[in-house]
Design a protein around this motif. Structure first.
Motif, PDB file in Angstrom:
ATOM      1  N   THR A 108      44.818  29.909  41.547  1.00  0.00           N
ATOM      2  CA  THR A 108      45.735  30.785  41.886  1.00  0.00           C
ATOM      3  C   THR A 108      46.885  30.072  43.088  1.00  0.00           C
ATOM      4  OG1 THR A 108      44.607  31.996  43.472  1.00  0.00           O
ATOM      5  CG2 THR A 108      44.742  32.850  41.068  1.00  0.00           C
ATOM      6  N   ALA A 142      38.240  30.047  31.517  1.00  0.00           N
ATOM      7  CA  ALA A 142      39.767  30.152  30.895  1.00  0.00           C
ATOM      8  C   ALA A 142      40.723  30.461  32.070  1.00  0.00           C
ATOM      9  CB  ALA A 142      39.406  31.383  29.796  1.00  0.00           C
ATOM     10  N   THR A 143      41.635  29.620  32.318  1.00  0.00           N
ATOM     11  CA  THR A 143      42.400  29.517  33.476  1.00  0.00           C
ATOM     12  C   THR A 143      43.389  30.968  33.367  1.00  0.00           C
ATOM     13  OG1 THR A 143      42.628  27.411  33.331  1.00  0.00           O
ATOM     14  CG2 THR A 143      44.124  28.513  34.487  1.00  0.00           C
ATOM     15  N   PRO A 144      44.118  31.398  32.427  1.00  0.00           N
ATOM     16  CA  PRO A 144      44.740  32.597  32.317  1.00  0.00           C
ATOM     17  C   PRO A 144      43.965  33.786  32.706  1.00  0.00           C
ATOM     18  CG  PRO A 144      45.217  31.484  30.309  1.00  0.00           C
ATOM     19  CD  PRO A 144      44.037  30.809  30.853  1.00  0.00           C
ATOM     20  N   VAL A 145      42.795  33.999  32.105  1.00  0.00           N
ATOM     21  CA  VAL A 145      41.940  35.140  32.348  1.00  0.00           C
ATOM     22  C   VAL A 145      41.440  35.002  33.988  1.00  0.00           C
ATOM     23  CG1 VAL A 145      39.714  36.064  31.622  1.00  0.00           C
ATOM     24  CG2 VAL A 145      41.281  35.230  30.054  1.00  0.00           C
ATOM     25  N   ILE A 198      42.764  33.660  36.325  1.00  0.00           N
ATOM     26  CA  ILE A 198      44.155  34.002  37.365  1.00  0.00           C
ATOM     27  C   ILE A 198      43.881  35.492  37.490  1.00  0.00           C
ATOM     28  CG2 ILE A 198      46.396  34.136  37.658  1.00  0.00           C
ATOM     29  CD1 ILE A 198      46.585  31.274  36.363  1.00  0.00           C
ATOM     30  N   GLN A 199      43.798  36.347  36.459  1.00  0.00           N
ATOM     31  CA  GLN A 199      44.030  37.570  36.441  1.00  0.00           C
ATOM     32  C   GLN A 199      42.498  38.068  37.110  1.00  0.00           C
ATOM     33  OE1 GLN A 199      45.641  40.377  35.782  1.00  0.00           O
ATOM     34  NE2 GLN A 199      46.901  38.938  36.181  1.00  0.00           N
ATOM     35  N   LEU A 200      41.472  37.672  37.156  1.00  0.00           N
ATOM     36  CA  LEU A 200      40.314  38.105  37.474  1.00  0.00           C
ATOM     37  C   LEU A 200      39.872  37.388  39.002  1.00  0.00           C
ATOM     38  CD1 LEU A 200      38.067  38.249  34.226  1.00  0.00           C
ATOM     39  CD2 LEU A 200      39.071  40.102  35.286  1.00  0.00           C
ATOM     40  N   HIS A 201      40.610  36.458  39.322  1.00  0.00           N
ATOM     41  CA  HIS A 201      40.269  35.696  40.478  1.00  0.00           C
ATOM     42  C   HIS A 201      40.431  36.784  41.609  1.00  0.00           C
ATOM     43  CE1 HIS A 201      40.532  32.578  43.498  1.00  0.00           C
ATOM     44  NE2 HIS A 201      41.470  33.421  44.205  1.00  0.00           N
ATOM     45  N   ILE A 232      47.440  37.150  27.711  1.00  0.00           N
ATOM     46  CA  ILE A 232      46.167  37.205  28.393  1.00  0.00           C
ATOM     47  C   ILE A 232      45.121  38.085  28.036  1.00  0.00           C
ATOM     48  CG2 ILE A 232      45.019  37.224  30.724  1.00  0.00           C
ATOM     49  CD1 ILE A 232      47.739  36.552  31.841  1.00  0.00           C
ATOM     50  N   LEU A 247      37.679  36.169  24.121  1.00  0.00           N
ATOM     51  CA  LEU A 247      36.598  35.561  24.774  1.00  0.00           C
ATOM     52  C   LEU A 247      35.263  36.344  24.824  1.00  0.00           C
ATOM     53  CD1 LEU A 247      38.452  33.483  27.672  1.00  0.00           C
ATOM     54  CD2 LEU A 247      37.424  32.554  25.486  1.00  0.00           C
ATOM     55  N   VAL A 280      42.538  28.826  24.924  1.00  0.00           N
ATOM     56  CA  VAL A 280      43.127  29.008  26.161  1.00  0.00           C
ATOM     57  C   VAL A 280      44.351  28.232  26.537  1.00  0.00           C
ATOM     58  CG1 VAL A 280      42.663  28.875  28.547  1.00  0.00           C
ATOM     59  CG2 VAL A 280      40.911  29.707  26.844  1.00  0.00           C
ATOM     60  N   LYS A 285      49.585  37.249  39.476  1.00  0.00           N
ATOM     61  CA  LYS A 285      48.651  36.972  40.497  1.00  0.00           C
ATOM     62  C   LYS A 285      49.086  35.606  40.966  1.00  0.00           C
ATOM     63  CE  LYS A 285      44.470  38.316  40.963  1.00  0.00           C
ATOM     64  NZ  LYS A 285      43.140  38.358  40.415  1.00  0.00           N
ATOM     65  N   ILE A 286      49.539  35.416  42.187  1.00  0.00           N
ATOM     66  CA  ILE A 286      49.627  33.980  42.813  1.00  0.00           C
ATOM     67  C   ILE A 286      49.522  34.075  44.258  1.00  0.00           C
ATOM     68  CG2 ILE A 286      52.154  34.005  42.853  1.00  0.00           C
ATOM     69  CD1 ILE A 286      50.320  30.977  41.724  1.00  0.00           C
ATOM     70  N   ASP A 287      48.842  33.081  44.794  1.00  0.00           N
ATOM     71  CA  ASP A 287      48.667  33.151  46.423  1.00  0.00           C
ATOM     72  C   ASP A 287      49.803  33.026  47.078  1.00  0.00           C
ATOM     73  OD1 ASP A 287      45.966  33.271  45.771  1.00  0.00           O
ATOM     74  OD2 ASP A 287      45.376  31.558  46.729  1.00  0.00           O
TER      75      ASP A 287
END
Lengths: 549, 560
Positions: free
Chosen positions: A315, A381-384, A386-389, B51, B58, B117, B187-189
Motif C-alpha cells: 500500500t 493476493a495483492t488486491p485482497v 491491500i484491503q486487509l493490510h 476484490i 480464494l 489475481v 486503501k493507500i498510504d
C-alpha cells in the motif's frame, strides 16, 4: 550443604558445590553450550511472560469499545513492546537456546565451536532487554509499534528517551544473534562426528544452519536501518535519511526494515520446523518422509524469503508491475511450505503413533499452522492484501504463524527435550491439559481476528467502532484463558522437578539421533567416546525389525 | 473389543481426537455463524466488488485445502495409533513420485491463483478516465480533502459524486498515515513528501438506470458469493427475525442511509450526538479511517465518505462555496438575470421587461416580486396582461424555485428592490419560505432542501395520479386489455428513468404505438416526483420515494 546434580548440571569444583552463589556464578561464566542454552531458554521464558502480560493488557483494553483502562498514549506503547518482547526476546532467543542445547549433541561435538563468543552472545540479551523496556520506567516507552516507521519514530514525533534506548536494544539483539549464528554454522560445518556428511545432519541442525544464514545476511540490514534512525534522532537537523524535508525518503526505511523482518519470520519458524522434524519420526516410529526434499524446501524457503519483502508494502505506492512480481514470488513460498506439510502427513501416515505431549503439540502445530499458511495465501493476493493490510486479518495471520507455529513448536521442544536437559520427565497428564487448553484458546483468540479484519477493523486501535464489540470480546476472553493455561505449564515444571522421575538415555524409546545416546542429562563434555553416525538410510531405530535382528 | 474400550490409552485417544476436531472446526464454526462475520465488506464500489469476488474465491480454495489437510491428519491419528498389533510400522524414507505429485499440485493451484489475481489487479488498479480529482491530506490526527477542480475548496469529509471515477491523490503533512474506506475498497498510504493515488467509483444512492442495467449484468456474470454454507445463513436468519428479510428488493434500489447518529465516534471532538450534516442531500455515507500507526490519536482519525447524486453534489459544492458569507444578490443577478433584464435593470423590450419603477418593486408588492422569481411566467401577477409601463412583453421567464434557495432568492430580490433607484425595501429568506409554502412549492432553505416527507409527496402524488387512473386503474390494476398494471410492474419498481420518459415523453414504440400519451410534460419536478413516489409506494409496491432533485436530474438526462 552440598549441591548435588547429575551431568552438566553438577558443580565443577568443591567451592561451587558448597555455595549457591558460586554455583550460580559458574553458570553465568560457563562456556558450556548446554548451560548457555538453558539460560537462553529461561531468559526467553521470562521475556515471553512479559510479552504475554503486555498482550493481556492489550486484550483487556479491547475487550469492550471505548477507552476503559488506560490512556491512548500508553496503549500505543503496547503493540510495539509486546511484539518486541515476543520476537526479539522470546522466540528468537528461545530457538537459540534449543540450538545451543541440542546442536552440538546432534552433530556429535563436545561443545560449540566458540564457547566464549557463545557466552557473550547470550549476555548481550538481558542488557538489551533492560534497555528495550526501560522506557516504561524512565520517561515513556516508544509509541510507534515494533516496525518503527519514520517519520513517526524520529525525534520530532517520538521525543521519548525510551525510543532511543529501544532502538539501541534492537541493534544489540541483532549483534547477539549474529554472534550466535556464526557459532552455529562453525559448529555444524566443522565439528561433525565421523560418518556425518552434510546430508546426514539431523533436520533440526539443518534448520539451525538455514536460520543462521538468514540471520547473517539480513540482520546487518536491520541494524543499519535502526542506526540510521538513531542518527536522525540524536543529531536533529543533521541527518535526513528518511525525512522528506531534507531529501530523504520514509519508504527507504521500510525497504530496509522488511528486508530483515520478512526473513525474520522464517528465522522464527524454521527452527520450529526442525523441532517438529525431530519429534514426528520418534512418536510415529517412522523415519521422516523425504529427508532431502525437506532440506531443499527449507533452503528454498530461505532463498525466497529474501525476495518477497515488498509484500509488506503493497500500500505504500509501489508500481503495479513491481507488485505483480513480488506477489508471484510470495506465492512461490507456498510451494516448499506445502511440501513440508504434506511430508509430515506422509510421515505420520502408516506409522505407530504414540500421543505423548510433544507429539500432540507437533500435531496441533501442523493442524493450526496450515491455517496461518493459507491465510498467507489469501494475503499474498495483492488486491485482497491491500484491503486487509494493517487490519486484524494480518494480526490473526501472524499469530497463527507465530503462536500456532513458533510457540507450539517451542512447547513441543520443551516437552521433548526436558528429560534430556534435566534427566526427568515432565508430567504427562498436566502436559496434555496444557496442550488442550492452549490449542483450543489459540483458536478462540485468533480465529475471530480474521473476521474483524475482513469487516475492516484496523490494527493498533485503542478504541474501535462498537460494531466490532462482540468479536473483540470473544478474542479477549480467549486470550485470558490462553494465558491462564500457561500457568499449567509452570505448575508442571515445578511439580515434575519435585516428583523427580529419573530417566535413562533414551526416555522416548525411539530417539535415534546422537543426543539420545548420551546420559540424561549429558556430562559436561557429553560424549565419553567419539561418536560415530550411522547413515540415515539405515536408521530405523531400536524398534524396527531390522534393528532387532 | 471390550479390552479396547477398557484401555485407558484408547479412551484418551478417542477423546483427544474428538476434542481436537472440535477445537479445530467448532470454534471457527461458531465465529462463522455470527451474523455478518466473514463477509468481505468492499461491496459498494466497482473495484471493491471485484476484490470481494476474488477474496471469496480464494477463501473457497483455502477452505478446500484446509479441510483436506485436517481430514488427512484426523484420519491418520485415528487409523495409525499405536496398538498391540501396530508396534513396528513399515519403514520408508519417501516416495519421489508422491513428492513430485504434491509439488506439482501446489504449483498448479498457485498458478491458478496468480492468474485470477493478476486479472483483478489490472481491473481494479488501472484507472479509467478520471472524472473528479480529490486530494486527501492527512495530518496528526485528521484529514483534509481538497478539490482542485472546485477552486481548491477544502473540507473535513470526503464528499464525491456517485458513479464517477474519483481519483484520490493522497499525501501527508507529518508522519505516514493510510486512508482506508472499507466499503469502497480504498486503501493507500499517505506518505509525507510524495503523492500516492488510488481510484474508486462509489455506488451512492442507487437510482441510475444505466447503473442498474450494468449491475444486473454483473449479477448474472458473477453473483456475489458468501463464504458460508447455506445452513449457516439459515441459522443466522433465525436470529435476525424479519428485520432484514428480503422483500424482493433487489439491492439495487436502497433507502438513502446515513451513518448512525450516536455511538460512533468520529474523532474526539466530533462525537456524533447530533445528526449527520449530510442528511439534507441524497447521499450514502461510508466510514473512512486511518490504518497506519501514526501516534496516540491513530484510532480517532475517522472521516465520512459521502457519495451523492450528481445534482446533490453540485448543490453541496455550491453550499460549501456560499457558506459563511451571505449570498450576494448582485452576483446572482448578474449570473442569472442580467442576460434578459440587463445589467442596469432596463430589460430588453419587447421581450423582457425592465425592473425599474414597476409595480413589483413597490413596497406593498414584495410578495408578488418573490412569486415571480419563484415560478417565473406562471406567477398570478403575470397572468393575462403583460403590459408593463405601457409596453407589452412576450418573453417567458424561467422558474427559479428549484435552482436558488431562500437566501439567494431573498438576496437577488433585495438587490433588485434597492438598485437603480428602486426603493422597495428588503425581504427576508423567511418571507421567501412562507411564499414557497403558500404556492405549494417544496421548501428550499439555504444549505439545501431537506428531503420532502413521503406523506407530502404521496398526498400530492394521489392528485397527480388521477390523470392516469382512467387507464391504469385506481388500484394500479388495469381493466383495459394491453394497458399494463402498475401493481408489481417491473419498470415501475426498478427503472425510474424509464417511467419519467414515459410520463413526460409518452410511450411510442413499435410494440406500444402511441399507447401512452405524454401526460406530465408540463409537470414541474415536484409534481413529477410526487407522481413517481405515489406509483412506487402504492398498490402494494414498496419502493423508496423520489425526491424532486432526483426527478429533475433524470429528466435533464433524458432531454440531453
Amino acid at each position: 550443604m552440598t549441591i548435588n546434580a547429575p551431568g552438566y548440571l553438577s558443580p565443577l569444583t568443591k567451592e561451587q558445590s558448597e555455595s549457591w552463589f558460586r554455583y550460580l556464578m559458574s553458570w553465568f561464566y560457563s562456556g558450556d553450550a548446554k548451560r548457555i542454552g538453558i539460560m537462553y531458554i529461561i531468559f526467553s521464558a521470562f521475556a515471553g511472560f512479559i510479552g504475554m502480560a503486555l498482550s493481556i493488557m492489550i486484550r483487556a483494553e479491547l475487550a469492550t469499545p471505548g477507552l476503559d483502562l488506560m490512556s491512548e498514549e500508553f496503549y500505543m506503547t503496547l503493540p510495539g513492546m509486546h511484539a518486541s518482547a515476543m520476537i526479539f526476546f522470546f522466540v528468537i532467543p528461545c530457538y537459540a537456546g534449543f540450538a545451543n542445547l541440542i546442536l552440538p549433541l546432534q552433530v556429535g561435538a563436545p561443545d560449540m565451536a566458540f564457547p566464549k563468543l557463545n557466552l557473550t552472545a547470550f549476555w548481550i540479551l538481558p542488557f538489551a532487554g533492560i534497555l528495550a523496556f526501560s522506557g516504561y520506567f524512565l520517561s515513556n516507552a516508544p509509541q510507534f509499534g515494533w516496525t518503527g516507521y519514520p517519520p513517526l519514530s524520529n525525534s520530532v514525533y517520538s521525543p521519548q528517551l525510551g525510543a532511543d534506548l529501544w532502538l539501541l536494544a534492537i541493534a544489540l539483539v541483532g549483534t547477539s544473534s549474529t554472534m550466535g549464528s556464526v557459532n552455529f554454522l562453525a559448529t555444524a560445518f566443522n565439528m561433525r562426528c565421523k560418518g556425518m556428511k552434510i546430508f546426514q545432519l539431523p533436520l533440526f541442525t539443518w534448520s539451525i544452519i538455514v536460520m543462521s544464514f538468514l540471520v547473517l545476511v539480513s540482520t546487518p540490514v536491520l541494524t543499519s536501518a535502526v542506526l540510521m534512525v538513531s542518527l536522525e534522532r540524536l543529531f536533529p537537523a543533521t541527518f535526513y535519511f528518511f525525512s522528506p524535508q531534507g531529501g530523504g525518503d520514509p519508504i527507504l526505511y521500510q525497504h530496509l526494515f522488511w528486508f530483515y523482518s520478512h526473513p525474520a519470520v522464517y528465522i522464527m519458524i524454521l527452527p520450529g520446523f526442525g523441532l517438529v522434524n525431530e519429534i514426528i519420526p520418534v512418536f510415529s516410529r517412522k523415519p521422516i518422509f523425504g529427508y532431502k526434499v525437506m532440506v531443499y524446501s527449507m533452503l528454498a524457503i530461505s532463498i525466497l524469503g529474501f525476495v518477497v519483502w515488498a509484500h509488506h508494502m503493497f500500500t505504500v505506492g509501489i508500481g503495479l508491475n513491481a507488485r505483480k512480481i513480488f506477489m508471484f514470488l510470495t506465492m512461490l513460498i507456498a510451494i516448499p511450505t506445502g511440501i513440508k506439510i504434506f511430508s509430515w502427513l506422509a510421515t505420520i501416515w502408516g506409522g505407530s503413533l504414540s500421543f505423548k505431549t510433544p507429539f500432540l503439540f507437533s500435531l496441533g502445530f501442523i493442524a493450526m499452522f496450515t491455517i496461518g499458511g493459507l491465510s498467507g495465501v489469501v494475503l499474498a493476493a495483492t488486491p485482497v492484501d491491500i484491503q486487509l493490510h494493517d487490519t486484524y486479518y494480518v494480526v490473526g495471520h501472524i499469530h497463527y504463524v507465530l503462536v500456532a507455529g513458533s510457540v507450539m513448536t517451542i512447547f513441543a521442544g520443551v516437552y521433548y527435550y526436558f528429560p534430556k536437559a534435566f534427566g526427568m520427565m515432565l508430567n504427562e497428564r498436566l502436559g496434555q491439559i496444557h496442550f488442550w487448553g492452549t490449542t483450543i484458546f489459540i483458536n478462540v483468540t485468533f480465529f475471530v481476528q480474521h473476521y474483524l479484519g475482513v469487516k475492516g477493523m484496523p490494527r493498533r486501535y485503542a478504541d474501535y467502532d462498537p460494531e466490532f464489540a462482540f468479536l473483540n470480546a470473544v478474542s479477549s476472553y480467549g486470550s485470558f484463558f490462553l494465558a491462564a493455561f500457561q500457568i499449567v505449564f509452570f505448575v508442571n515444571i515445578f511439580y515434575s522437578m519435585k516428583n523427580e522421575k529419573r530417566v535413562g538415555k533414551n526416555p522416548w524409546v525411539d530417539g535415534n539421533t546422537l543426543e539420545w545416546t548420551v546420559d540424561s542429562p549429558p556430562d559436561h563434555h557429553q560424549f565419553h567416546e567419539p561418536p560415530v553416525w550411522t547413515p540415515i538410510e539405515r536408521h530405523h531405530g531400536p524398534h524396527s525389525p531390522s534393528a532387532a535382528e | 473389543m471390550n479390552n479396547l474400550l477398557e484401555n485407558k490409552k484408547f479412551r484418551w485417544l478417542v477423546g483427544s481426537s474428538v476434542l481436537m476436531t472440535l477445537a479445530l472446526l467448532f470454534v471457527p464454526g461458531i465465529a462463522n455463524a455470527i451474523p455478518g462475520s466473514g463477509d468481505f465488506i468492499s461491496t459498494e464500489s466497482t473495484s471493491g466488488r471485484a476484490i470481494t469476488d476474488l477474496y471469496d474465491e480464494l477463501v473457497l480454495i483455502c477452505w478446500g485445502i484446509l479441510i483436506l489437510v485436517e481430514v488427512l491428519l484426523v484420519v491418520a491419528i485415528l487409523k495409525f495409533r499405536r496398538t498391540k498389533d501396530n508396534q513396528n510400522p513399515v519403514q520408508n524414507h519417501g516416495n519421489l513420485v508422491m513428492e513430485i505429485g504434491w509439488t506439482l499440485a501446489v504449483v498448479v493451484v498457485q498458478i491458478y491463483i496468480a492468474w485470477i489475481v493478476l486479472d483483478v489487479m489490472d481491473e481494479t488498479e488501472i484507472m479509467p478516465e478520471t472524472q473528479i480529482t480529490v486530494e486527501a491530506i492527512a495530518y496528526q490526527w485528521g484529514w483534509q480533502f481538497k478539490y482542485p477542480e472546485y477552486d481548491n475548496m477544502i473540507t473535513d469529509d470526503l464528499v464525491i459524486p456517485a458513479h464517477k471515477n474519483v481519483k484520490l491523490e493522497v499525501t501527508s503533512k507529518d508522519v505516514i498515515h493510510s486512508i482506508f474506506i472499507p466499503a469502497l475498497g480504498v486503501k493507500i498510504d499517505a506518505v509525507p513528501g510524495r503523492y500516492n493515488y488510488w481510484w474508486f467509483n462509489a455506488d451512492g444512492p442507487v437510482n441510475q438506470v444505466e447503473y442498474d442495467a450494468q449491475k444486473r449484468e454483473q449479477v448474472v456474470k458473477a453473483p456475489l458469493r458468501t463464504t458460508r454454507p447455506e445452513i449457516v445463513s439459515t441459522v443466522k436468519n433465525m436470529f435476525k427475525e424479519t428485520a432484514e428479510k428480503n422483500d424482493g428488493v433487489s439491492g439495487l434500489e436502497r433507502q438513502v442511509k446515513y451513518l448512525p447518529k450516536t455511538g460512533l465516534k468520529l474523532g474526539e471532538d466530533r462525537v456524533l450526538s447530533t445528526s449527520s450534516p449530510y442528511e439534507k442531500y441524497s447521499a450514502v455515507e461510508y466510514i473512512g479511517m486511518c490504518t497506519e500507526i501514526c501516534g496516540a490519536g491513530h484510532s480517532r482519525m475517522y472521516f465520512r465518505t459521502v457519495a451523492m447524486t450528481e445534482t446533490d453534489f453540485n448543490q453541496w459544492v455550491f453550499d460549501q462555496k456560499n457558506q459563511g458569507g451571505a449570498a450576494d444578490g448582485k452576483v446572482i443577478y448578474e449570473a442569472k438575470c442580467a442576460s434578459c433584464h440587463g445589467a442596469d435593470g432596463a430589460g430588453t423590450p419587447p421581450t423582457f421587461p425592465p425592473l425599474i419603477g414597476t409595480k413589483w418593486m413597490e413596497k406593498a408588492n414584495a410578495d408578488m416580486h418573490i412569486e415571480v422569481v419563484l415560478v417565473g411566467s406562471n406567477a398570478t401577477s403575470l397572468k393575462g396582461s403583460t403590459n408593463i409601463l405601457g409596453q407589452d412583453y412576450n418573453g417567458v421567464m424561467a422558474a427559479w424555485n428549484d435552482a436558488l434557495n431562500d437566501e439567494e432568492i431573498a438576496a437577488v430580490v433585495n438587490h433588485e428592490r434597492t438598485s437603480w433607484g428602486n426603493e422597495g425595501g428588503e425581504v427576508t429568506p423567511k418571507d421567501v419560505a412562507i411564499k414557497r409554502d403558500a404556492l405549494g412549492l417544496p421548501p428550499f432553505p439555504a444549505g439545501g432542501a431537506a428531503p420532502i416527507p413521503d406523506a407530502k409527496l404521496m398526498a400530492n402524488g394521489r392528485d397527480q395520479y388521477s390523470a392516469c387512473s382512467s387507464c391504469h386503474g385506481v388500484a394500479g390494476v388495469s381493466s383495459i386489455p394491453g394497458v399494463p398494471n402498475l401493481k408489481a410492474n417491473p419498470t415501475v419498481l426498478t427503472d425510474t428513468k424509464k417511467v419519467i420518459s414515459i410520463v413526460t415523453q409518452g410511450l411510442d414504440t413499435p410494440r406500444h404505438k402511441g399507447s401512452c400519451p405524454p401526460m406530465a410534460t408540463s409537470s414541474d419536478s415536484y409534481n413529477l416526483s410526487s407522481l413517481l413516489t405515489y406509483i412506487r409506494k402504492s398498490f402494494g409496491n414498496k419502493r423508496s420515494s423520489v425526491q424532486p432533485s432526483e426527478a429533475r436530474r433524470l429528466r435533464n438526462e433524458l432531454e440531453k
